[in-house]
Design a protein around this motif. Sequence first.
Motif, PDB file in Angstrom:
ATOM      1  N   ASP A   9      -2.995  -7.725   6.471  1.00  0.00           N
ATOM      2  CA  ASP A   9      -3.459  -6.687   7.499  1.00  0.00           C
ATOM      3  C   ASP A   9      -4.354  -5.708   6.613  1.00  0.00           C
ATOM      4  OD1 ASP A   9      -3.606  -4.576   9.217  1.00  0.00           O
ATOM      5  OD2 ASP A   9      -1.443  -4.440   9.815  1.00  0.00           O
ATOM      6  N   PHE A  10      -5.750  -5.747   6.933  1.00  0.00           N
ATOM      7  CA  PHE A  10      -6.856  -5.134   6.419  1.00  0.00           C
ATOM      8  C   PHE A  10      -6.916  -3.449   6.991  1.00  0.00           C
ATOM      9  CE2 PHE A  10      -8.011  -9.139   4.700  1.00  0.00           C
ATOM     10  CZ  PHE A  10      -8.215  -8.840   3.597  1.00  0.00           C
ATOM     11  N   ASP A  11      -6.113  -3.360   8.114  1.00  0.00           N
ATOM     12  CA  ASP A  11      -5.898  -1.974   8.410  1.00  0.00           C
ATOM     13  C   ASP A  11      -5.184  -1.040   7.696  1.00  0.00           C
ATOM     14  OD1 ASP A  11      -7.693  -2.490  10.761  1.00  0.00           O
ATOM     15  OD2 ASP A  11      -5.999  -2.981  12.027  1.00  0.00           O
ATOM     16  N   LEU A  12      -4.216  -1.979   6.745  1.00  0.00           N
ATOM     17  CA  LEU A  12      -3.476  -1.087   5.873  1.00  0.00           C
ATOM     18  C   LEU A  12      -3.700  -1.122   4.568  1.00  0.00           C
ATOM     19  CD1 LEU A  12       0.049  -2.333   7.408  1.00  0.00           C
ATOM     20  CD2 LEU A  12      -1.308  -0.199   7.825  1.00  0.00           C
ATOM     21  N   VAL A  13      -5.142  -1.554   4.379  1.00  0.00           N
ATOM     22  CA  VAL A  13      -5.756  -1.445   2.807  1.00  0.00           C
ATOM     23  C   VAL A  13      -7.011  -0.688   2.898  1.00  0.00           C
ATOM     24  CG1 VAL A  13      -4.220  -3.414   2.046  1.00  0.00           C
ATOM     25  CG2 VAL A  13      -6.460  -3.687   2.856  1.00  0.00           C
ATOM     26  N   VAL A  58      -7.032  -0.940  -2.303  1.00  0.00           N
ATOM     27  CA  VAL A  58      -5.947  -0.095  -2.490  1.00  0.00           C
ATOM     28  C   VAL A  58      -4.972  -0.146  -1.359  1.00  0.00           C
ATOM     29  CG1 VAL A  58      -5.173   2.262  -3.119  1.00  0.00           C
ATOM     30  CG2 VAL A  58      -7.359   1.608  -3.966  1.00  0.00           C
ATOM     31  N   ALA A  59      -3.867  -0.405  -1.615  1.00  0.00           N
ATOM     32  CA  ALA A  59      -2.622  -0.471  -0.570  1.00  0.00           C
ATOM     33  C   ALA A  59      -1.761   0.604  -0.639  1.00  0.00           C
ATOM     34  CB  ALA A  59      -1.845  -1.798  -0.512  1.00  0.00           C
ATOM     35  N   ALA A  60      -1.705   1.150  -1.820  1.00  0.00           N
ATOM     36  CA  ALA A  60      -0.668   2.216  -2.023  1.00  0.00           C
ATOM     37  C   ALA A  60      -1.064   3.008  -3.218  1.00  0.00           C
ATOM     38  CB  ALA A  60       0.769   1.696  -2.225  1.00  0.00           C
ATOM     39  N   TYR A  61      -1.002   4.246  -2.911  1.00  0.00           N
ATOM     40  CA  TYR A  61      -1.197   4.901  -4.343  1.00  0.00           C
ATOM     41  C   TYR A  61      -0.539   6.398  -4.351  1.00  0.00           C
ATOM     42  CZ  TYR A  61      -4.298   7.756  -7.621  1.00  0.00           C
ATOM     43  OH  TYR A  61      -4.806   8.058  -8.729  1.00  0.00           O
ATOM     44  N   CYS A  62       0.482   6.575  -5.167  1.00  0.00           N
ATOM     45  CA  CYS A  62       0.941   7.879  -5.363  1.00  0.00           C
ATOM     46  C   CYS A  62       1.093   7.940  -6.913  1.00  0.00           C
ATOM     47  CB  CYS A  62       2.420   7.644  -4.654  1.00  0.00           C
ATOM     48  SG  CYS A  62       3.017   9.202  -4.424  1.00  0.00           S
ATOM     49  N   ASP A 110       0.936  -6.455   3.259  1.00  0.00           N
ATOM     50  CA  ASP A 110       0.568  -5.224   3.027  1.00  0.00           C
ATOM     51  C   ASP A 110       1.279  -4.423   1.966  1.00  0.00           C
ATOM     52  OD1 ASP A 110       3.129  -4.119   3.839  1.00  0.00           O
ATOM     53  OD2 ASP A 110       2.739  -4.142   5.988  1.00  0.00           O
ATOM     54  N   GLY A 111       0.889  -3.403   1.532  1.00  0.00           N
ATOM     55  CA  GLY A 111       1.428  -2.743   0.340  1.00  0.00           C
ATOM     56  C   GLY A 111       2.815  -2.442   0.342  1.00  0.00           C
ATOM     57  N   VAL A 112       3.600  -2.275   1.693  1.00  0.00           N
ATOM     58  CA  VAL A 112       5.116  -2.178   1.567  1.00  0.00           C
ATOM     59  C   VAL A 112       5.547  -3.594   1.121  1.00  0.00           C
ATOM     60  CG1 VAL A 112       6.943  -1.731   3.155  1.00  0.00           C
ATOM     61  CG2 VAL A 112       5.025  -0.075   3.175  1.00  0.00           C
TER      62      VAL A 112
END
Length: 181
Positions: A9-13, A58-62, A110-112
């Motif tokens: 899902d490229f809307d979520l990365v 980048v799918a998630a960054y914290c 996706d990242g999740v």
Amino acid sequence: MTACDIDIDFDLVFRENDFRQRFLRSEEEESGFADIEAKAQAVLSAEPWCPPTTETYVAAYCPPIVAVFLYRIDTQHPVALEDEDGFPEWAWVVVGDLPPLYILYVPIGDGVGALRVYIEMYQTWLKRFDAGLPFEELDDLEVPKDAEHADMLRVRLKLLTKNFVEALRPPLFPGLPFQVE
């Protein structure tokens, strides 16, 4: 499995450069991001069987807790062409203040989803550790096999599960409120 089997899902990365422009506001944030992205890239480049990457998302960054990157792999590189079954086009990499993990051949969108797979892999590691069983196919997971590291891993998995997977939100922003019980 081929790259065609994976529906990302490229809307979520975010493409790496888009992420940098949109979310990083200072030299300190830019430097921190560069460090964690280099750490993720090193997870793949440390493997002699892995060809170079051509794109970074980048799918998630914290930071410093977790980051999830999606890499497009150069499937035309000689190393990839040696794979008779076809080398995967995509690799997910999870890094942060936790043991790193690369994920290939798993259909993650996706990242999740990448965090779910991460949690499942390391929960399996913990179950084997607790039962005193051999690690077999989990030997590649980079965790020292002792009680102290197992306890630290439990806390991190709980944090990821509660704050991101159960909340169904990718950790994209620094400063999100966290709950660890």
